[in-house]
Design a protein around this motif. Structure first.
Motif, short mmCIF file in Angstrom:
data_model
loop_
_atom_site.label_atom_id
_atom_site.label_comp_id
_atom_site.label_asym_id
_atom_site.label_seq_id
_atom_site.Cartn_x
_atom_site.Cartn_y
_atom_site.Cartn_z
N TYR A 149 0.99 -0.93 -0.10
CA TYR A 149 -0.18 -0.36 0.04
C TYR A 149 1.19 1.08 -0.07
O TYR A 149 1.46 1.74 0.80
CB TYR A 149 -0.52 -0.03 1.22
N LEU A 150 1.37 1.45 -1.42
CA LEU A 150 2.36 2.12 -1.41
C LEU A 150 1.62 4.06 -1.50
O LEU A 150 1.64 4.56 -2.40
CB LEU A 150 2.87 2.26 -2.43
N ALA A 151 1.52 4.57 -0.37
CA ALA A 151 0.49 5.71 0.21
C ALA A 151 1.59 7.16 -0.12
O ALA A 151 1.45 8.44 -0.01
CB ALA A 151 -0.09 6.13 1.22
N ILE A 201 -0.68 -1.47 -4.70
CA ILE A 201 -1.89 -0.29 -5.16
C ILE A 201 -0.84 1.14 -4.82
O ILE A 201 0.07 0.80 -3.48
CB ILE A 201 -2.15 -0.15 -3.67
N SER A 202 -0.55 1.68 -5.48
CA SER A 202 -0.29 2.67 -5.41
C SER A 202 -0.90 3.59 -5.32
O SER A 202 -1.58 3.88 -5.84
CB SER A 202 0.50 3.06 -6.53
N PHE A 203 -0.37 5.21 -5.34
CA PHE A 203 -1.31 6.39 -5.36
C PHE A 203 -1.06 7.75 -6.82
O PHE A 203 0.07 7.75 -6.46
CB PHE A 203 -1.29 7.25 -3.84
N LYS A 204 -1.70 8.25 -7.01
CA LYS A 204 -1.18 9.06 -7.55
C LYS A 204 -2.47 10.60 -7.03
O LYS A 204 -2.84 10.94 -6.41
CB LYS A 204 -2.11 9.27 -9.13
N LEU A 205 -1.36 11.76 -6.81
CA LEU A 205 -1.89 12.51 -6.96
C LEU A 205 -1.56 13.97 -7.65
O LEU A 205 -0.67 14.05 -8.49
CB LEU A 205 -1.14 13.42 -5.53
#
Length: 280
Positions: A149-151, A201-205
């Motif tokens: 969970y790569l936040a 799971i990755s995040f995109k901001l």
């Protein structure tokens, strides 16, 4: 071993033999006989040092709230680690959040004592990526029971160590002209080599809503992620859009529940999808 009976000596063992052993081994189980799931949650920002003996660095605004809320643990604050909640504890907090704070402190302490929560601090981009590699390769043997969970807000640019000033950069030298290198994208190697069977799971901001979903979809395909959580800067605490290969899912914070975070329904969705992934 006796070579005369056809058995191989220990010296004959190859890397392929070792990999074959671990690949064919059954998944680890806990004391109740259930397959052990391990989740690596990265959160917070990474700094980019400008000197080897660092005085100045480039930072970002990430506070680590997403990771703390997602794991129902405390933010990385040494002061909060000093608290221990008992029946006689008198913690003065706004009544709206009193139970949440007491519960977080108590649950955090119990999780650390039980060994179900391990916090590994990092500051620089160098520390973050090296620790991530160590964790990912260690979790490889868990197969599909591993989840990433790569936040963390990972720096896109950095100063290579060998070209970095050793001592404090002097202002007397005049205007600072520095060329930053691009940080290598590690998501591909995580998926292909470090932990190829893990659920990722990755995040995109983004600050521009017009490109947010496009960039998230690109990351999903380019790095073969199972999910990409798309955040818009101003609304990231109210809603996120989970981008998957089967479609997008909008997740909202429950505004009727005091102290509720958008991470509550987000984590429930992820747990359900991870369970389905393991079953398949």
């Amino acid at each position: 071993m006796d070579a005369s009976n056809g058995s191989r000596s220990f010296e004959d063992t190859t890397y392929a033999d070792i990999q074959s052993f671990f690949n064919s081994a059954p998944p680890l189980k806990d004391e109740n006989g259930r397959s052990s799931r391990v989740v690596c949650v990265t959160s917070g920002g990474t700094t980019v040092p400008l000197e080897q003996r660092c005085v100045r660095y480039i930072d970002n605004f990430s506070s680590g709230h997403r990771g703390a809320a997602s794991t129902e643990s405390l933010p990385d604050d040494p002061l909060l680690e000093c608290f221990e909640v008992t029946s006689e504890s008198n913690i003065t907090v706004h009544p709206k959040y009193a139970n949440t704070v007491r519960g977080a402190i108590s649950d955090n302490r119990k999780a650390v004592i039980r060994g179900t929560l391990l916090k590994l601090p990092f500051t620089t981009i160098f520390e973050y990526l090296q620790i991530l590699q160590l964790i990912a390769t260690s979790m490889r043997s868990l197969g599909s029971s591993a989840l990433f969970y790569l936040a963390a807000a990972v720096s896109d640019f950095y100063v290579p160590w060998e070209s970095m000033a050793v001592h404090k950069i002097q202002s007397s030298s005049g205007p600072l002209d520095m060329r930053l290198a691009q940080v290598p994208k590690m998501l591909s190697v995580l998926r292909k080599d470090w932990a190829p069977l893990a659920f990722c799971i990755s995040f995109k901001l983004e600050t521009d809503t017009k490109i947010l979903l496009e960039k998230a979809d690109m990351a999903l395909k380019k790095y073969n992620m199972h999910m990409v959580v798309a955040n818009e800067l101003l609304t990231r605490k109210e809603e996120v859009i989970v981008v998957t290969k089967s479609g997008n899912i909008t997740v909202h914070r429950d505004k009727t529940q005091a102290g509720a975070d958008v991470e509550d329904p987000l984590i429930k969705l992820i747990v359900d999808r991870h369970s389905a992934y393991i079953s398949s």
